[in-house]
Write an enzyme that holds these catalytic residues in place. Sequence first.
Site, PDB file in Angstrom:
ATOM      1  N   ASP A   9       0.830  -1.212   0.000  1.00  0.00           N
ATOM      2  CA  ASP A   9       0.000   0.000   0.000  1.00  0.00           C
ATOM      3  C   ASP A   9       0.860   1.257   0.000  1.00  0.00           C
ATOM      4  O   ASP A   9       0.729   2.119   0.882  1.00  0.00           O
ATOM      5  CB  ASP A   9      -0.935  -0.003   1.218  1.00  0.00           C
ATOM      6  N   ASP A  58      -6.627  -6.370  -4.866  1.00  0.00           N
ATOM      7  CA  ASP A  58      -7.544  -6.056  -3.754  1.00  0.00           C
ATOM      8  C   ASP A  58      -8.342  -4.802  -4.089  1.00  0.00           C
ATOM      9  O   ASP A  58      -8.007  -3.704  -3.644  1.00  0.00           O
ATOM     10  CB  ASP A  58      -6.740  -5.871  -2.466  1.00  0.00           C
ATOM     11  N   LYS A  60     -11.666  -5.142  -3.574  1.00  0.00           N
ATOM     12  CA  LYS A  60     -12.877  -5.461  -2.793  1.00  0.00           C
ATOM     13  C   LYS A  60     -14.121  -5.169  -3.632  1.00  0.00           C
ATOM     14  O   LYS A  60     -14.989  -4.376  -3.262  1.00  0.00           O
ATOM     15  CB  LYS A  60     -12.906  -4.690  -1.488  1.00  0.00           C
ATOM     16  N   ASP A  63     -20.140  -4.770  -6.688  1.00  0.00           N
ATOM     17  CA  ASP A  63     -21.104  -4.118  -7.581  1.00  0.00           C
ATOM     18  C   ASP A  63     -22.116  -5.148  -8.086  1.00  0.00           C
ATOM     19  O   ASP A  63     -22.161  -6.288  -7.609  1.00  0.00           O
ATOM     20  CB  ASP A  63     -20.337  -3.451  -8.734  1.00  0.00           C
ATOM     21  N   PRO A  65     -23.675  -7.857 -10.779  1.00  0.00           N
ATOM     22  CA  PRO A  65     -22.924  -8.918 -11.462  1.00  0.00           C
ATOM     23  C   PRO A  65     -22.259  -8.453 -12.757  1.00  0.00           C
ATOM     24  O   PRO A  65     -21.080  -8.775 -12.989  1.00  0.00           O
ATOM     25  CB  PRO A  65     -23.998  -9.978 -11.750  1.00  0.00           C
ATOM     26  N   PRO A 168      -5.728 -10.504   7.118  1.00  0.00           N
ATOM     27  CA  PRO A 168      -5.014  -9.241   7.350  1.00  0.00           C
ATOM     28  C   PRO A 168      -5.239  -8.747   8.784  1.00  0.00           C
ATOM     29  O   PRO A 168      -6.179  -9.176   9.456  1.00  0.00           O
ATOM     30  CB  PRO A 168      -5.694  -8.287   6.351  1.00  0.00           C
TER      31      PRO A 168
HETATM   32  O1  O7E Z   1      -2.615  -3.002   8.444  1.00  0.00           O
HETATM   33  P1  O7E Z   1      -1.628  -3.307   7.398  1.00  0.00           P
HETATM   34  O2  O7E Z   1      -0.768  -2.150   7.031  1.00  0.00           O
HETATM   35  O3  O7E Z   1      -0.835  -4.560   7.694  1.00  0.00           O
HETATM   36  O4  O7E Z   1      -2.404  -3.611   6.031  1.00  0.00           O
HETATM   37  C1  O7E Z   1      -3.407  -4.574   5.954  1.00  0.00           C
HETATM   38  C2  O7E Z   1      -3.855  -4.700   4.539  1.00  0.00           C
HETATM   39  O5  O7E Z   1      -4.949  -5.606   4.503  1.00  0.00           O
HETATM   40  C3  O7E Z   1      -4.345  -3.413   3.895  1.00  0.00           C
HETATM   41  O6  O7E Z   1      -4.066  -3.491   2.508  1.00  0.00           O
HETATM   42  C4  O7E Z   1      -5.839  -3.448   4.110  1.00  0.00           C
HETATM   43  O7  O7E Z   1      -6.526  -2.759   3.094  1.00  0.00           O
HETATM   44  C5  O7E Z   1      -6.113  -4.943   4.022  1.00  0.00           C
HETATM   45  N1  O7E Z   1      -7.271  -5.429   4.779  1.00  0.00           N
HETATM   46  C6  O7E Z   1      -7.377  -5.189   6.120  1.00  0.00           C
HETATM   47  O8  O7E Z   1      -6.493  -4.604   6.751  1.00  0.00           O
HETATM   48  N2  O7E Z   1      -8.492  -5.613   6.785  1.00  0.00           N
HETATM   49  C7  O7E Z   1      -9.484  -6.304   6.183  1.00  0.00           C
HETATM   50  O9  O7E Z   1     -10.438  -6.679   6.839  1.00  0.00           O
HETATM   51  C8  O7E Z   1      -9.369  -6.595   4.822  1.00  0.00           C
HETATM   52  C9  O7E Z   1      -8.223  -6.197   4.153  1.00  0.00           C
HETATM   53  C10 O7E Z   1      -8.018  -6.701   2.864  1.00  0.00           C
HETATM   54  O10 O7E Z   1      -6.954  -6.774   2.313  1.00  0.00           O
HETATM   55  O11 O7E Z   1      -9.088  -7.219   2.268  1.00  0.00           O
HETATM   56  C11 O7E Z   1      -8.892  -7.990   1.215  1.00  0.00           C
HETATM   57  C12 O7E Z   1      -7.832  -9.006   1.504  1.00  0.00           C
END
Ligand code: O7E
Length: 216
Positions: A9, A58, A60, A63, A65, A168
Site C-alpha cells: 500500500d 484487492d 474489494k 457491484d 454482477p 489481514p
Molecule cells: O494493516 P496493514 O498495514 O498490515 O495492512 C493490511 C492490509 O490488509 C491493507 O491493505 C488493508 O486494506 C487490508 N485489509 C485489512 O487490513 N483488513 C481487512 O479486513 C481486509 C483487508 C483486505 O486486504 O481485504 C482484502 C484481503
Amino acid sequence: MADLILALDLLDPMYAREVAESCAASLDAIKLGYPLILSAGLGVVKDLADLGLPLIADFKVADIPNTNGLIANQVFSAGFDAIICHGFTGRDAVEACVDAAHAYGGECFVVAEMSHPGALSFFSRGVAEQIATLAVECRADGIIAPATRPERIRALRSVVRSRKIYSPGIGTQGGDLRSVLPLVEGVIVGRTIYGAADPAKEAAVMAAIVNDERSS
Ligand code: O7E
C-alpha cells in the site's frame, strides 16, 4: 502452511518496486490495491510481474454482477492472479467474480469479516458466517477473515473447512503473527513490513516465523 503476503500500500511506484524487490525472497505473494494502482496506474502490475510472485488484486469488488464481471476481466487481463471481492452483494455478484477468475485460471477470495474495529457495526456474528457460506457455495477459493480476532477465524473455519483463509490485521492493527499462523493459509501484512526501517529485514524475520510454523 501459511503464505506471507505483502500488502504493498505505497503511493510512490519507484519505492513500491524497491520494497517489493528487496522483500521478494521472503514473500509468497503481493497484494495490490487502490493506493498503489490509483497513484501508479494499472501498468504497475506488469512492472512487478518479473518478481515471479502471484499478484492479488484487492479492489474489494462490490457491484452488480455485470459490473463485477467487467472489473474482474480487466483485473485478470492486466496480469493479476487473484481477485478479492465483497460477499454482501449476494450470490450473483460473487459468482460473476468467481466465474471470471476461474475462466482465467485465477482465484477469487471473498471478504467474510474485516479486521478493523468499525467492522463490527455490520459484520456481526451470523452475517460473516452467511457470507462465508455463500463463498463456499459460489466455489470461491477462499475468504478473508480478521487476524485481529482469531476466535472469529476459528468460527469461520468451521464454515469454509478446507477452503483458504487469508488474514489481514497482523502487527500494526494488533494481530499476532504466531497466534494466527496455525489458523490460516495466508497472512496479509502491510505497514509492519513496508513501514519498517529495513523492510527486507522485517520480511525475512516474519518469513522465518512462517517457516517455523510450516515445519512444526
Ligand atoms: O494493516 P496493514 O498495514 O498490515 O495492512 C493490511 C492490509 O490488509 C491493507 O491493505 C488493508 O486494506 C487490508 N485489509 C485489512 O487490513 N483488513 C481487512 O479486513 C481486509 C483487508 C483486505 O486486504 O481485504 C482484502 C484481503
